[in-house]
Write a protein that holds these residues in place. Sequence first.
Motif, PDB file in Angstrom:
ATOM      1  N   UNK A  43      74.444  43.720  17.107  1.00 66.22           N
ATOM      2  CA  UNK A  43      75.426  44.935  17.504  1.00 66.22           C
ATOM      3  C   UNK A  43      75.420  42.722  18.819  1.00 66.22           C
ATOM      4  N   UNK A  44      76.450  42.763  19.223  1.00 65.16           N
ATOM      5  CA  UNK A  44      76.763  41.633  20.386  1.00 65.16           C
ATOM      6  C   UNK A  44      77.135  42.799  21.567  1.00 65.16           C
ATOM      7  N   UNK A  45      76.085  42.591  22.725  1.00 70.35           N
ATOM      8  CA  UNK A  45      75.757  42.621  23.788  1.00 70.35           C
ATOM      9  C   UNK A  45      77.189  42.450  24.879  1.00 70.35           C
ATOM     10  N   UNK A  46      77.206  41.003  24.468  1.00 67.58           N
ATOM     11  CA  UNK A  46      78.052  40.584  26.312  1.00 67.58           C
ATOM     12  C   UNK A  46      78.962  39.365  24.957  1.00 67.58           C
ATOM     13  N   UNK A  47      80.448  39.695  25.361  1.00 67.55           N
ATOM     14  CA  UNK A  47      81.325  38.668  24.026  1.00 67.55           C
ATOM     15  C   UNK A  47      81.288  37.463  24.832  1.00 67.55           C
ATOM     16  N   UNK A  48      80.845  37.604  26.355  1.00 64.44           N
ATOM     17  CA  UNK A  48      81.694  36.995  27.241  1.00 64.44           C
ATOM     18  C   UNK A  48      81.128  35.897  27.086  1.00 64.44           C
ATOM     19  N   UNK A  49      79.046  36.053  27.616  1.00 68.07           N
ATOM     20  CA  UNK A  49      78.243  34.801  27.700  1.00 68.07           C
ATOM     21  C   UNK A  49      78.415  34.240  26.440  1.00 68.07           C
ATOM     22  N   UNK A  50      78.541  34.916  25.430  1.00 68.04           N
ATOM     23  CA  UNK A  50      78.336  34.323  24.102  1.00 68.04           C
ATOM     24  C   UNK A  50      79.234  33.228  23.675  1.00 68.04           C
ATOM     25  N   UNK A  51      80.571  33.446  24.136  1.00 64.21           N
ATOM     26  CA  UNK A  51      81.965  32.380  24.870  1.00 64.21           C
ATOM     27  C   UNK A  51      82.044  31.709  25.416  1.00 64.21           C
ATOM     28  N   UNK A  52      80.668  31.773  26.625  1.00 64.01           N
ATOM     29  CA  UNK A  52      80.674  30.297  27.433  1.00 64.01           C
ATOM     30  C   UNK A  52      79.469  30.335  27.683  1.00 64.01           C
ATOM     31  N   UNK A  53      79.172  29.902  26.520  1.00 67.01           N
ATOM     32  CA  UNK A  53      77.370  29.440  26.041  1.00 67.01           C
ATOM     33  C   UNK A  53      77.090  28.261  27.262  1.00 67.01           C
ATOM     34  N   UNK A  54      77.558  27.311  26.996  1.00 71.16           N
ATOM     35  CA  UNK A  54      77.548  26.051  27.423  1.00 71.16           C
ATOM     36  C   UNK A  54      78.405  25.977  29.019  1.00 71.16           C
ATOM     37  N   UNK A  55      78.766  26.822  29.256  1.00 76.55           N
ATOM     38  CA  UNK A  55      79.107  26.909  31.011  1.00 76.55           C
ATOM     39  C   UNK A  55      78.227  26.874  32.121  1.00 76.55           C
ATOM     40  N   UNK A  56      77.358  27.655  31.633  1.00 78.92           N
ATOM     41  CA  UNK A  56      76.322  27.746  33.314  1.00 78.92           C
ATOM     42  C   UNK A  56      74.887  27.275  32.541  1.00 78.92           C
ATOM     43  N   UNK A  57      75.132  26.326  33.062  1.00 81.03           N
ATOM     44  CA  UNK A  57      73.398  25.859  32.820  1.00 81.03           C
ATOM     45  C   UNK A  57      73.609  24.353  33.875  1.00 81.03           C
TER      46      UNK A  57
END
Lengths: 231, 231
Positions: free
Chosen positions: B217-231
């Motif tokens: 189950x995917x809980x957060x599509x947004x975050x999953x799509x932008x994984x490497x943006x937030x580091x």
Amino acid sequence: MKEYFHILKQVKLFDDIDSNDLNSMLHCLGAKTKKYNKNSIVCLAGDNINSIGIVLSGTLDIVKEDICGNRSLISRISTSHLFGEAFVCAEIKKSPVTIYSATKSEIMYINFKKLITSCRNSCTFHNRLIQNMLKIIAKKNLMLTEKLDYLGKKSTKEKIASYLINQLALQQKSTITIPYNRNELADYLNVNRSALSRELSKMRDEKLIEFQKNKFTILNVEKLNNLDIKK
Amino acid sequence: MKEYFHILKQVKLFDDIDSNDLNSMLHCLGAKTKKYNKNSIVCLAGDNINSIGIVLSGTLDIVKEDICGNRSLISRISTSHLFGEAFVCAEIKKSPVTIYSATKSEIMYINFKKLITSCRNSCTFHNRLIQNMLKIIAKKNLMLTEKLDYLGKKSTKEKIASYLINQLALQQKSTITIPYNRNELADYLNVNRSALSRELSKMRDEKLIEFQKNKFTILNVEKLNNLDIKK
DNA sequence: TAATTTATGTTGCATATGCAACAGATATTT
DNA sequence: AAATATCTGTTGCATATGCAACATAAATTA
């Protein structure tokens, strides 16, 4: 259209099509040409797709970029090759990739969809075209599978090795020329550029390969094939 | 052959082919069936290829293995799907992959090559078959490009994310079922199994996904799509 | 030619990942 | 049920790799 005939003769899509038929056929396909400047955009990801492109001159880069700026170079094509054919034949409406004109270029667009779908009372060459297309797409399929093979390797070194070995088989000479500079090769193999340079240098130190610029000589195919066996 | 008709109706290759024609057509294609046991080999890398397979029942794994035992699962196909079509259409003589029967299975082989090449005075359905094949191969092309997209990602986490997002789009439900266990998913994404488990656990901790077995189950599509943006 | 841009190689560092070994859970067989 | 095999998750460790920053080389432009 006469001016392009010498190029169109090399286009696999037109194999076994009589030169005399070519003109009327191009008309039937609604052929149009368009010129592009170096580094201009041919097609943006998300754009509607309604025709197939034939590269008359120049070089195109088929690219997938994500939001974070990661750039993946799917493939680079040049004169006489097609693009967009899989999208049209699979009836995909919007382009999943961006296409750049890496050099000054000229492209002929043809309405292949019409040929597959409507045009039933088909001109004699329709079947020939479709059969040619079948072969072209099947071959592209194999090229993609090859690339999956490179990208599936665990280490950068193995990615490089399998790419070079494949090129060696294709080019059939001891020194192969690749169509990419380091940056582009890194984008094509989906690795970091400096890490790519690092590995290439190591491979040179290990007498596996030699290179200057985009010319590579493979010194030891055996070792290159079995990179991870010896550790 | 009657016994297989309910399956053959789902085969895209036979779309828009009249059921009444099916029998004579199968004859024309030299259709033969063969059964396989679980874990048996359907085709070894290097074997000659001369026909296309249609999965009547069971599941097949298309695999590429290197000398060092690294296993890459290219794809897994099940009932009503084809294999070998790209090799036949591209006129490749020897299989570059090994195919395993992951379960007990039954396969129908058809001589599609003959249909493309010799059989000129063609039966009415020939063109239809070739056009269907064009679409099938074009779609497989796109699937391969999708997979290139997964494998091109730099991190394991991003590989998982893009695979899951793609499956989400395909399955259109909040909880998706994937056809692989952990080992197989690792082989499919070309990563180490334990590293895969590690990343999945992390992603669960980060409330990106939930899973039990092969249900995700995917809980957060947004975050999953932008994984490497937030580091 | 000089100045500038672009391409390539090098290095240090933090992090990710393959690998091996193990433990617990689950499924399968006896 | 017990025994066995398979699947999944966890952890420590060594190594590979992305990244940034810089140096040099090569190509391009002024």
